[in-house]
Motif scaffolding. Structure first.
Motif, mmCIF file in Angstrom:
data_model
loop_
_atom_site.group_PDB
_atom_site.id
_atom_site.type_symbol
_atom_site.label_atom_id
_atom_site.label_comp_id
_atom_site.label_asym_id
_atom_site.label_seq_id
_atom_site.Cartn_x
_atom_site.Cartn_y
_atom_site.Cartn_z
ATOM 1 N N PHE A 38 0.817 -1.206 0.000
ATOM 2 C CA PHE A 38 0.000 0.000 0.000
ATOM 3 C C PHE A 38 0.853 1.261 0.000
ATOM 4 C CE2 PHE A 38 -2.907 -3.275 1.338
ATOM 5 C CZ PHE A 38 -4.013 -2.978 0.564
ATOM 6 N N VAL A 39 1.563 1.442 -1.115
ATOM 7 C CA VAL A 39 2.366 2.646 -1.321
ATOM 8 C C VAL A 39 1.537 3.569 -2.200
ATOM 9 C CG1 VAL A 39 4.535 3.554 -2.221
ATOM 10 C CG2 VAL A 39 4.462 1.264 -1.205
ATOM 11 N N ASN A 57 -0.046 1.182 -8.298
ATOM 12 C CA ASN A 57 1.291 0.616 -8.468
ATOM 13 C C ASN A 57 1.755 -0.104 -7.198
ATOM 14 O OD1 ASN A 57 2.139 1.550 -11.177
ATOM 15 N ND2 ASN A 57 1.674 3.533 -10.291
ATOM 16 N N ASP A 58 2.708 -0.988 -7.359
ATOM 17 C CA ASP A 58 3.314 -1.724 -6.234
ATOM 18 C C ASP A 58 2.244 -2.401 -5.369
ATOM 19 O OD1 ASP A 58 5.749 -0.834 -7.139
ATOM 20 O OD2 ASP A 58 5.808 0.877 -5.770
ATOM 21 N N VAL A 59 1.439 -3.207 -6.000
ATOM 22 C CA VAL A 59 0.311 -3.867 -5.345
ATOM 23 C C VAL A 59 0.712 -5.262 -4.879
ATOM 24 C CG1 VAL A 59 -1.973 -4.828 -5.787
ATOM 25 C CG2 VAL A 59 -1.355 -2.620 -6.752
ATOM 26 N N VAL A 60 0.326 -5.608 -3.663
ATOM 27 C CA VAL A 60 0.355 -7.005 -3.208
ATOM 28 C C VAL A 60 -1.105 -7.381 -3.057
ATOM 29 C CG1 VAL A 60 1.073 -8.630 -1.445
ATOM 30 C CG2 VAL A 60 2.564 -6.721 -2.042
ATOM 31 N N MET A 75 -9.154 -9.336 8.224
ATOM 32 C CA MET A 75 -9.169 -8.709 6.898
ATOM 33 C C MET A 75 -9.428 -7.212 6.975
ATOM 34 S SD MET A 75 -8.591 -10.532 4.224
ATOM 35 C CE MET A 75 -9.280 -9.448 3.005
ATOM 36 N N TYR A 76 -9.934 -6.735 8.084
ATOM 37 C CA TYR A 76 -10.383 -5.345 8.191
ATOM 38 C C TYR A 76 -9.300 -4.352 7.759
ATOM 39 C CZ TYR A 76 -12.165 -0.964 9.889
ATOM 40 O OH TYR A 76 -12.571 0.336 9.946
ATOM 41 N N ARG A 77 -8.078 -4.558 8.201
ATOM 42 C CA ARG A 77 -6.988 -3.620 7.834
ATOM 43 C C ARG A 77 -6.781 -3.580 6.327
ATOM 44 N NH1 ARG A 77 -1.822 -5.373 10.763
ATOM 45 N NH2 ARG A 77 -2.742 -7.380 10.328
ATOM 46 N N TYR A 78 -6.789 -4.757 5.693
ATOM 47 C CA TYR A 78 -6.605 -4.855 4.243
ATOM 48 C C TYR A 78 -7.732 -4.119 3.515
ATOM 49 C CZ TYR A 78 -6.042 -7.155 -0.335
ATOM 50 O OH TYR A 78 -5.870 -7.427 -1.672
ATOM 51 N N ILE A 79 -8.965 -4.359 3.947
ATOM 52 C CA ILE A 79 -10.126 -3.709 3.339
ATOM 53 C C ILE A 79 -10.013 -2.197 3.491
ATOM 54 C CG2 ILE A 79 -12.628 -3.422 3.533
ATOM 55 C CD1 ILE A 79 -12.684 -6.399 4.524
#
Length: 190
Positions: A38-39, A57-60, A75-79
């Motif tokens: 998450f850049v 860009n720069d996605v995981v 998952m909350y942080r990712y969402i």
């Protein structure tokens, strides 16, 4: 059973050369995504009256299969990071050219450039993009992500030697064009 010295040396040599590949879990992939995926600063947006193009860009990126296996609270942080990423990209942008399209049905196309060796399953890609769609809805890019407003979502993947990236193209959809996506047989089902 006796093993000759030369055979024993071959076994030892082979065991040193065969590195054991550590199997990563979906929780490992989640943590990697949160820490390194998450850049926001390198993301891009192009707005016109005909479309909006987002480049992340720069996605995981997590597959839908990973998402299904991870407990929702984890998952909350990712969402939230995906929604924040969309918000950051939209912040202080002029959407006046796009504004008259907002209530139209939309076609949303995703291109996932991946440096990974394997592609995601097609159905997995659609589910994986859910949090990006939610970010578009929360930031007023689209009215809603229901079938009334987004009847067509297409995804494509391609190999890329560089970093992973996601392109998203949002275009208004003429409903006549939408009906042409379906076969005559399908349209005649009662």
């Amino acid at each position: 059973m006796k093993i000759s010295k030369s055979d024993l040396n071959k076994i030892i040599k082979n065991s040193k050369n065969n590195k054991v590949k550590v199997q990563r879990t979906y929780y490992d992939r989640l943590e990697e995504a949160i820490k390194t995926g998450f850049v926001f600063s390198k993301d891009e947006i192009e707005i016109s009256s005909k479309s909006i193009v987002f480049k992340f860009n720069d996605v995981v990126f997590l597959s839908h299969n990973d998402i299904l296996r991870i407990h929702f609270k984890r998952m909350y942080r990712y969402i939230k990071l995906w929604k924040d990423r969309v918000k950051e990209l939209c912040k202080d942008r002029d959407f006046s050219e796009w504004e008259f399209n907002k209530n139209s049905p939309m076609k949303i196309e995703f291109l996932y450039n991946t440096k990974n060796n394997e592609f995601l399953d097609y159905d997995s890609t659609i589910g994986s993009f859910k949090f990006i769609l939610d970010g578009f809805t929360e930031n007023g890019i689209i009215v809603d992500d229901s079938m009334d407003y987004v009847p067509i979502i297409l995804s494509k993947q391609r190999k890329n030697k560089n970093k992973n990236s996601i392109y998203v193209v949002i275009t208004p959809l003429d409903l006549k064009d939408y009906e042409n996506y379906f076969s005559e047989k399908f349209n005649n089902i009662d």
